[in-house]
Motif scaffolding. Structure first.
Motif, mmCIF file in Angstrom:
data_model
loop_
_atom_site.group_PDB
_atom_site.id
_atom_site.type_symbol
_atom_site.label_atom_id
_atom_site.label_comp_id
_atom_site.label_asym_id
_atom_site.label_seq_id
_atom_site.Cartn_x
_atom_site.Cartn_y
_atom_site.Cartn_z
ATOM 1 N N SER A 1 87.576 0.978 81.612
ATOM 2 C CA SER A 1 86.582 1.770 82.336
ATOM 3 C C SER A 1 85.180 1.343 81.931
ATOM 4 N N SER A 2 84.222 1.471 82.864
ATOM 5 C CA SER A 2 82.803 1.246 82.600
ATOM 6 C C SER A 2 82.019 2.368 83.245
ATOM 7 N N TRP A 3 80.965 2.822 82.596
ATOM 8 C CA TRP A 3 80.172 3.936 83.106
ATOM 9 C C TRP A 3 78.823 3.946 82.419
ATOM 10 N N GLU A 4 77.920 4.747 82.905
ATOM 11 C CA GLU A 4 76.623 4.910 82.268
ATOM 12 C C GLU A 4 76.117 6.320 82.504
ATOM 13 N N GLY A 5 75.164 6.709 81.674
ATOM 14 C CA GLY A 5 74.578 8.041 81.816
ATOM 15 C C GLY A 5 73.152 8.047 81.313
ATOM 16 N N THR A 6 72.295 8.768 82.015
ATOM 17 C CA THR A 6 70.903 8.935 81.611
ATOM 18 C C THR A 6 70.650 10.404 81.320
ATOM 19 N N GLN A 7 70.106 10.669 80.161
ATOM 20 C CA GLN A 7 69.833 12.033 79.729
ATOM 21 C C GLN A 7 68.438 12.100 79.120
ATOM 22 N N ALA B 1 65.021 4.875 79.034
ATOM 23 C CA ALA B 1 65.029 4.661 80.478
ATOM 24 C C ALA B 1 63.610 4.484 80.995
ATOM 25 N N PRO B 2 63.391 3.592 81.968
ATOM 26 C CA PRO B 2 62.040 3.366 82.496
ATOM 27 C C PRO B 2 61.411 4.640 83.047
ATOM 28 N N GLU B 3 62.243 5.485 83.637
ATOM 29 C CA GLU B 3 61.704 6.726 84.235
ATOM 30 C C GLU B 3 61.604 7.864 83.230
ATOM 31 N N GLY B 4 61.947 7.581 81.973
ATOM 32 C CA GLY B 4 61.908 8.606 80.944
ATOM 33 C C GLY B 4 63.304 8.980 80.500
ATOM 34 N N GLY B 5 63.414 9.455 79.281
ATOM 35 C CA GLY B 5 64.712 9.796 78.730
ATOM 36 C C GLY B 5 65.407 8.563 78.182
ATOM 37 N N TRP B 6 66.752 8.668 78.090
ATOM 38 C CA TRP B 6 67.548 7.595 77.494
ATOM 39 C C TRP B 6 68.723 7.257 78.409
ATOM 40 N N ASP C 1 68.303 0.373 71.165
ATOM 41 C CA ASP C 1 66.941 -0.168 71.233
ATOM 42 C C ASP C 1 65.987 0.995 71.458
ATOM 43 N N ASP C 2 65.273 1.362 70.401
ATOM 44 C CA ASP C 2 64.303 2.453 70.507
ATOM 45 C C ASP C 2 62.895 1.933 70.762
ATOM 46 N N GLY C 3 62.787 0.663 71.196
ATOM 47 C CA GLY C 3 61.495 0.045 71.461
ATOM 48 C C GLY C 3 61.168 -1.062 70.487
ATOM 49 N N ARG C 4 62.024 -1.212 69.465
ATOM 50 C CA ARG C 4 61.794 -2.240 68.449
ATOM 51 C C ARG C 4 62.854 -3.337 68.517
ATOM 52 N N GLY C 5 63.610 -3.364 69.598
ATOM 53 C CA GLY C 5 64.681 -4.345 69.732
ATOM 54 C C GLY C 5 66.015 -3.725 69.370
ATOM 55 N N PRO C 6 67.111 -4.215 69.962
ATOM 56 C CA PRO C 6 68.433 -3.624 69.731
ATOM 57 C C PRO C 6 68.948 -3.915 68.329
ATOM 58 N N ARG C 7 69.590 -2.896 67.737
ATOM 59 C CA ARG C 7 70.221 -3.031 66.431
ATOM 60 C C ARG C 7 71.578 -2.353 66.458
ATOM 61 N N LEU C 8 72.487 -2.870 65.664
ATOM 62 C CA LEU C 8 73.848 -2.363 65.607
ATOM 63 C C LEU C 8 73.922 -1.114 64.737
ATOM 64 N N VAL C 9 74.687 -0.138 65.198
ATOM 65 C CA VAL C 9 74.979 1.033 64.383
ATOM 66 C C VAL C 9 76.273 0.747 63.632
ATOM 67 N N ALA C 10 76.173 0.573 62.326
ATOM 68 C CA ALA C 10 77.339 0.273 61.505
ATOM 69 C C ALA C 10 77.633 1.448 60.587
#
Length: 361
Positions: A239-245, A220-225, A146-155
């Motif tokens: 496993s589950s995890w997340e990362g902000t960059q 991300a709300p604070e900036g970045g992704w 979701d780059d601001g236009r709604g989520p889309r699948l990467v196929a």
């Protein structure tokens, strides 16, 4: 005897959705190179720069073999990396031309290193490194962005949009596939976004193996992704995890790293052929002078598998020492090889009441 000679601009999203009918394994561009080959950017072709590149390349290759992100931190590997050139089978350079932000031409020098497989395998066995065996699974990447236009699948038709995670997977020693992008798969974006791993696993049943790397990438709300990931193997969440960059590509790459960590943790096994780490009492025959003592102890202290040497007692023409080993006695004997300084006579098998004997040449 030392073991012998011998890798925020705008996110490139899709222009149009295409149709495809089969999963394709990705990563060919980043790594048609084998597990024992690596490409390293260098600043020049001088010997010092080349040797530093060899060490970085060897670390990458060992990372692929073990599935470990920081292979240089494994016991004994850092010391062997100082001798990385001894494992090199061949190397060459490639010059790549690019453009700076101002439009000026730039040139990148890439060192391409091919290592001797037998020598690298021998070193891994001697050090008792965990090995992630081949063939390796090729999980399906279910990524919604979701780059601001709604989520889309990467196929499959949007391969370049997922290039960062696909390439990172190759660097970690495995490959990811993308779904074909059917209407049903496109509609699965909602399941990805709400974390419905069971729905994605059912939809992914047409692909093999039954493994899914499920992720959603958003600003991300604070900036970045921010990227949120879940890795599923045969319906079970490993496993589950997340990362902000700050950069979307770097956030995306965290998916490949987390999946590699989960896979290697489950499948990489340490060979027991080199023995178990610990302290071992060893007798060294042929010690007739202080020079002999210094030569034997200095040699042992220089071996990768030896963490420490502590003298226990001296007998006539012999020295008894306690060795702190990162592997067992088989690993030590393998590293001694033909024994330029110390050697083990395999005909002298220790019993429960005797200690292993090494001989000083």
């Amino acid at each position: 005897m030392r073991l012998a000679i011998r890798l925020v601009g705008a996110l490139a999203l899709w222009l149009a959705l295409g149709t495809a009918f089969a999963q394709r394994v990705e990563g060919d561009r980043a790594g048609a190179q084998g597990a024992y080959q690596s490409e390293i950017n260098v600043n020049g072709q001088g010997e010092a720069e080349r040797n530093a590149g060899f060490a970085r390349a060897l670390s990458q290759v060992l990372g692929k073999l073990t599935g470990t992100k920081n292979a240089a931190g494994l016991p004994g590997v850092g010391q062997e990396m100082r001798h990385a050139r001894d494992y090199v089978e061949s190397y060459d350079y490639r010059q790549d031309e690019g453009r700076s932000p101002s439009g000026a031409p730039t040139f990148t020098t890439t060192l391409i290193v091919r290592f001797d497989q037998d020598q690298v395998d021998g070193m891994a066995a001697t050090l008792g490194l965990p090995i992630w065996p081949e063939p390796r699974p090729k999980p399906v990447l279910w990524l919604a962005i979701d780059d601001g236009r709604g989520p889309r699948l990467v196929a499959l038709a949007q391969t370049n949009a997922a290039r960062a995670v696909l390439d990172r997977a190759v660097e970690r020693g495995y490959r990811l596939g993308l779904p074909a992008g059917s209407a049903a798969e496109q509609a699965a974006v909602g399941a990805i976004w709400r974390g419905d791993t069971a729905a994605i696993a059912r939809l992914s049943s047409r692909y093999a193996p039954p493994m899914q790397l499920i992720g959603k990438l958003y600003r991300a709300p604070e900036g970045g992704w921010t990227a949120e990931w879940t890795f599923v193997d045969s319906g079970k969440v490993l496993s589950s995890w997340e990362g902000t960059q700050p950069d979307a590509r770097r956030a995306m790459a965290t998916g490949a790293d987390g999946a590699a960590d989960a896979l290697s943790k489950k499948y990489a096994k340490r060979s027991t052929a080199a023995g178990e780490p610990g302290r071992y009492t060893v007798q060294i025959d042929g010690i007739r002078s202080s020079e002999d003592y210094l030569r034997a102890v200095s040699y042992l202290q220089g071996l990768t598998v030896v963490r420490g040497v502590a003298p226990v007692r001296a007998n006539a023409d012999a020295l008894v020492v306690e060795l702190d080993l990162i592997t067992g006695m088989p690993g030590l004997k393998r590293m001694l090889g033909t024994g330029e300084v110390l050697y083990a006579d395999e005909s002298e098998l220790p019993t429960s009441s005797t200690v292993p004997v090494l001989h000083l040449r």
